[in-house]
Design a protein around this motif. Structure first.
Motif, PDB file in Angstrom:
ATOM      1  N   ARG A  33       1.319  -1.044  -0.096  1.00  0.00           N
ATOM      2  CA  ARG A  33       0.507  -0.482  -0.239  1.00  0.00           C
ATOM      3  C   ARG A  33       0.952   1.238  -0.299  1.00  0.00           C
ATOM      4  O   ARG A  33       0.880   2.455  -0.573  1.00  0.00           O
ATOM      5  CB  ARG A  33      -1.365  -0.147   1.469  1.00  0.00           C
ATOM      6  CG  ARG A  33      -1.949   1.485   1.680  1.00  0.00           C
ATOM      7  CD  ARG A  33      -2.642   1.559   2.669  1.00  0.00           C
ATOM      8  NE  ARG A  33      -3.640  -0.066   2.626  1.00  0.00           N
ATOM      9  CZ  ARG A  33      -4.894  -0.018   1.729  1.00  0.00           C
ATOM     10  NH1 ARG A  33      -5.384   0.432   0.883  1.00  0.00           N
ATOM     11  NH2 ARG A  33      -5.673  -1.139   1.970  1.00  0.00           N
ATOM     12  N   ALA A  34       1.701   1.277   1.212  1.00  0.00           N
ATOM     13  CA  ALA A  34       2.842   2.362   0.978  1.00  0.00           C
ATOM     14  C   ALA A  34       3.660   3.058  -0.311  1.00  0.00           C
ATOM     15  O   ALA A  34       3.759   3.852  -0.555  1.00  0.00           O
ATOM     16  CB  ALA A  34       3.659   2.133   2.241  1.00  0.00           C
ATOM     17  N   VAL A  35       4.179   1.558  -1.476  1.00  0.00           N
ATOM     18  CA  VAL A  35       4.376   2.035  -2.216  1.00  0.00           C
ATOM     19  C   VAL A  35       3.386   2.581  -3.258  1.00  0.00           C
ATOM     20  O   VAL A  35       4.216   3.355  -4.311  1.00  0.00           O
ATOM     21  CB  VAL A  35       5.236   0.084  -2.497  1.00  0.00           C
ATOM     22  CG1 VAL A  35       6.087   0.475  -4.321  1.00  0.00           C
ATOM     23  CG2 VAL A  35       6.825   0.192  -1.918  1.00  0.00           C
ATOM     24  N   ALA A  36       2.892   2.033  -3.434  1.00  0.00           N
ATOM     25  CA  ALA A  36       1.293   2.049  -4.552  1.00  0.00           C
ATOM     26  C   ALA A  36       0.975   3.601  -4.280  1.00  0.00           C
ATOM     27  O   ALA A  36       1.615   3.753  -5.085  1.00  0.00           O
ATOM     28  CB  ALA A  36       0.423   1.296  -4.071  1.00  0.00           C
ATOM     29  N   ALA A  37       1.196   4.116  -3.165  1.00  0.00           N
ATOM     30  CA  ALA A  37       0.481   5.152  -2.775  1.00  0.00           C
ATOM     31  C   ALA A  37       2.165   6.722  -2.884  1.00  0.00           C
ATOM     32  O   ALA A  37       2.502   7.860  -4.121  1.00  0.00           O
ATOM     33  CB  ALA A  37       0.918   5.792  -0.950  1.00  0.00           C
ATOM     34  N   GLU A  38       3.311   5.934  -2.470  1.00  0.00           N
ATOM     35  CA  GLU A  38       4.831   6.689  -2.856  1.00  0.00           C
ATOM     36  C   GLU A  38       4.743   6.744  -5.212  1.00  0.00           C
ATOM     37  O   GLU A  38       4.659   7.875  -5.161  1.00  0.00           O
ATOM     38  CB  GLU A  38       6.018   6.101  -2.448  1.00  0.00           C
ATOM     39  CG  GLU A  38       6.945   6.441  -3.440  1.00  0.00           C
ATOM     40  CD  GLU A  38       7.362   7.465  -2.081  1.00  0.00           C
ATOM     41  OE1 GLU A  38       7.415   8.497  -2.887  1.00  0.00           O
ATOM     42  OE2 GLU A  38       6.840   7.999  -1.066  1.00  0.00           O
ATOM     43  N   ALA A  39       4.398   5.406  -5.488  1.00  0.00           N
ATOM     44  CA  ALA A  39       4.767   6.061  -7.148  1.00  0.00           C
ATOM     45  C   ALA A  39       3.685   6.236  -7.666  1.00  0.00           C
ATOM     46  O   ALA A  39       3.446   6.672  -8.782  1.00  0.00           O
ATOM     47  CB  ALA A  39       4.307   4.072  -7.538  1.00  0.00           C
ATOM     48  N   GLY A  40       2.375   6.222  -6.613  1.00  0.00           N
ATOM     49  CA  GLY A  40       1.140   7.071  -7.241  1.00  0.00           C
ATOM     50  C   GLY A  40       0.684   5.742  -8.723  1.00  0.00           C
ATOM     51  O   GLY A  40      -0.370   6.610  -9.249  1.00  0.00           O
ATOM     52  N   TRP A  41      -0.069   4.994  -7.832  1.00  0.00           N
ATOM     53  CA  TRP A  41      -0.845   4.275  -8.536  1.00  0.00           C
ATOM     54  C   TRP A  41      -1.515   3.521  -7.646  1.00  0.00           C
ATOM     55  O   TRP A  41      -1.309   3.462  -6.086  1.00  0.00           O
ATOM     56  CB  TRP A  41       0.625   2.731  -8.342  1.00  0.00           C
ATOM     57  CG  TRP A  41       1.717   2.639  -9.863  1.00  0.00           C
ATOM     58  CD1 TRP A  41       2.192   4.250 -10.092  1.00  0.00           C
ATOM     59  CD2 TRP A  41       2.088   2.099 -10.314  1.00  0.00           C
ATOM     60  NE1 TRP A  41       3.447   4.082 -11.089  1.00  0.00           N
ATOM     61  CE2 TRP A  41       3.443   2.366 -11.259  1.00  0.00           C
ATOM     62  CE3 TRP A  41       2.136  -0.088 -10.243  1.00  0.00           C
ATOM     63  CZ2 TRP A  41       4.254   1.799 -12.157  1.00  0.00           C
ATOM     64  CZ3 TRP A  41       2.748  -0.007 -11.722  1.00  0.00           C
ATOM     65  CH2 TRP A  41       3.858   0.516 -12.282  1.00  0.00           C
ATOM     66  N   SER A  42      -2.606   2.296  -8.045  1.00  0.00           N
ATOM     67  CA  SER A  42      -3.450   1.968  -7.437  1.00  0.00           C
ATOM     68  C   SER A  42      -2.723   0.616  -7.147  1.00  0.00           C
ATOM     69  O   SER A  42      -1.998   0.609  -7.874  1.00  0.00           O
ATOM     70  CB  SER A  42      -4.741   1.886  -8.489  1.00  0.00           C
ATOM     71  OG  SER A  42      -4.342   0.756  -9.458  1.00  0.00           O
ATOM     72  N   MET A  43      -3.272   0.247  -5.794  1.00  0.00           N
ATOM     73  CA  MET A  43      -2.723  -0.719  -5.329  1.00  0.00           C
ATOM     74  C   MET A  43      -3.539  -2.404  -6.314  1.00  0.00           C
ATOM     75  O   MET A  43      -2.480  -3.017  -6.726  1.00  0.00           O
ATOM     76  CB  MET A  43      -3.987  -1.603  -3.864  1.00  0.00           C
ATOM     77  CG  MET A  43      -3.842  -0.408  -3.263  1.00  0.00           C
ATOM     78  SD  MET A  43      -1.776  -1.157  -1.674  1.00  0.00           S
ATOM     79  CE  MET A  43      -2.837  -2.463  -1.155  1.00  0.00           C
ATOM     80  N   GLY A  44      -4.177  -2.037  -7.538  1.00  0.00           N
ATOM     81  CA  GLY A  44      -4.623  -2.990  -8.466  1.00  0.00           C
ATOM     82  C   GLY A  44      -3.335  -2.812  -9.458  1.00  0.00           C
ATOM     83  O   GLY A  44      -2.907  -3.976 -10.051  1.00  0.00           O
ATOM     84  N   ALA A  45      -2.664  -1.931 -10.176  1.00  0.00           N
ATOM     85  CA  ALA A  45      -1.908  -1.930 -10.525  1.00  0.00           C
ATOM     86  C   ALA A  45      -0.418  -1.947 -10.167  1.00  0.00           C
ATOM     87  O   ALA A  45       0.246  -3.193 -10.805  1.00  0.00           O
ATOM     88  CB  ALA A  45      -1.841  -0.100 -11.013  1.00  0.00           C
ATOM     89  N   LEU A  46      -0.094  -2.250  -8.540  1.00  0.00           N
ATOM     90  CA  LEU A  46       0.838  -2.490  -8.274  1.00  0.00           C
ATOM     91  C   LEU A  46       0.991  -3.667  -8.111  1.00  0.00           C
ATOM     92  O   LEU A  46       2.107  -4.884  -8.459  1.00  0.00           O
ATOM     93  CB  LEU A  46       1.712  -1.496  -6.885  1.00  0.00           C
ATOM     94  CG  LEU A  46       2.403  -2.293  -6.537  1.00  0.00           C
ATOM     95  CD1 LEU A  46       3.494  -2.287  -7.048  1.00  0.00           C
ATOM     96  CD2 LEU A  46       2.546  -1.054  -5.180  1.00  0.00           C
ATOM     97  N   ARG A  47      -0.255  -4.501  -7.572  1.00  0.00           N
ATOM     98  CA  ARG A  47      -0.114  -5.969  -7.746  1.00  0.00           C
ATOM     99  C   ARG A  47      -0.006  -6.844  -8.852  1.00  0.00           C
ATOM    100  O   ARG A  47      -0.307  -8.210  -8.738  1.00  0.00           O
ATOM    101  CB  ARG A  47      -1.327  -6.145  -6.649  1.00  0.00           C
ATOM    102  CG  ARG A  47      -1.646  -5.745  -5.184  1.00  0.00           C
ATOM    103  CD  ARG A  47      -3.392  -6.238  -4.162  1.00  0.00           C
ATOM    104  NE  ARG A  47      -2.693  -5.966  -3.652  1.00  0.00           N
ATOM    105  CZ  ARG A  47      -1.843  -6.236  -2.081  1.00  0.00           C
ATOM    106  NH1 ARG A  47      -1.301  -7.612  -2.568  1.00  0.00           N
ATOM    107  NH2 ARG A  47      -2.207  -5.962  -0.840  1.00  0.00           N
TER     108      ARG A  47
END
Length: 202
Positions: A33-47
């Motif tokens: 969750r933290a990395v997704a927020a840092e990258a400006g991505w959604s959780m779904g995109a990161l996963r």
């Protein structure tokens, strides 16, 4: 037209985001969750790329193990052999700025679980031999002795000096990453310079 996604670029962006989060919040704070927020991505995109924090850390370690040799080779290509280059080679592996501090913290977290069921002892062994080779190169530069040519093979005439430097560097690495207020980058550089000088005089 469908949008063309550069997956290598996206993974590089994520690697940078992981390092920034680790530098700021430590390894425990580098959640998906933290990395997704840092990258400006959604959780779904990161996963799509990483399902768990362990996969994120594995990726960050892989990225560092690919990037560090490039930085080291740049030093070898642009600096003349000698004590200054020996210092520069070792400093590249130490937590002397935010990026390298994050690299080391991720690496220590990785090493803490290499012997567990889901660990990667083979990669840990590769990293260990790589660090040892850099120590051998630095010893050769500091002393004027013949340089090693093969990663994983320390020439007999360098073994004792490399053992000494390798253990010392690991101490600087661990302490610099865990108590940076006590072992500051300036102090680490001073201690390293003194140790290289002592090796050269031995």
């Amino acid at each position: 037209m469908p949008k063309i996604v550069d997956h290598d670029q996206r993974r590089a962006e994520l690697g940078a985001a992981v390092r920034r989060v680790v530098a700021r919040a430590g390894v425990a704070g580098a959640t998906v969750r933290a990395v997704a927020a840092e990258a400006g991505w959604s959780m779904g995109a990161l996963r799509y790329y990483f399902r768990t924090q362990d996969e994120l850390l594995d990726f960050a370690v892989d990225a560092s193990l690919s990037d560090i040799p490039v930085r080291l080779q740049r030093i070898l290509d642009t600096q003349e052999p000698g004590p200054a280059r020996a210092q520069a080679l070792i400093e590249e592996m130490l937590p002397l700025d935010e990026d390298r501090l994050a690299e080391v913290r991720v690496y220590l977290a990785f090493m803490a679980r290499v012997r567990t069921e889901d660990g990667r002892p083979g990669l840990a062994e590769t990293a260990w031999h790589g660090e040892r080779h850099v120590c051998a190169l630095a010893v050769a530069d500091a002393t004027g002795l013949e340089r090693p040519t093969e990663v994983g093979v320390v020439p007999p005439h360098l073994v004792e000096l490399v053992d000494d430097l390798h253990v010392f560097v690991d101490g600087l690495t661990f302490l610099g990453a865990t108590i940076p207020a006590q072992l500051t980058p300036a102090r680490a550089r001073t201690l390293l310079r003194a140790r290289l000088d002592s090796l050269a005089a031995s």
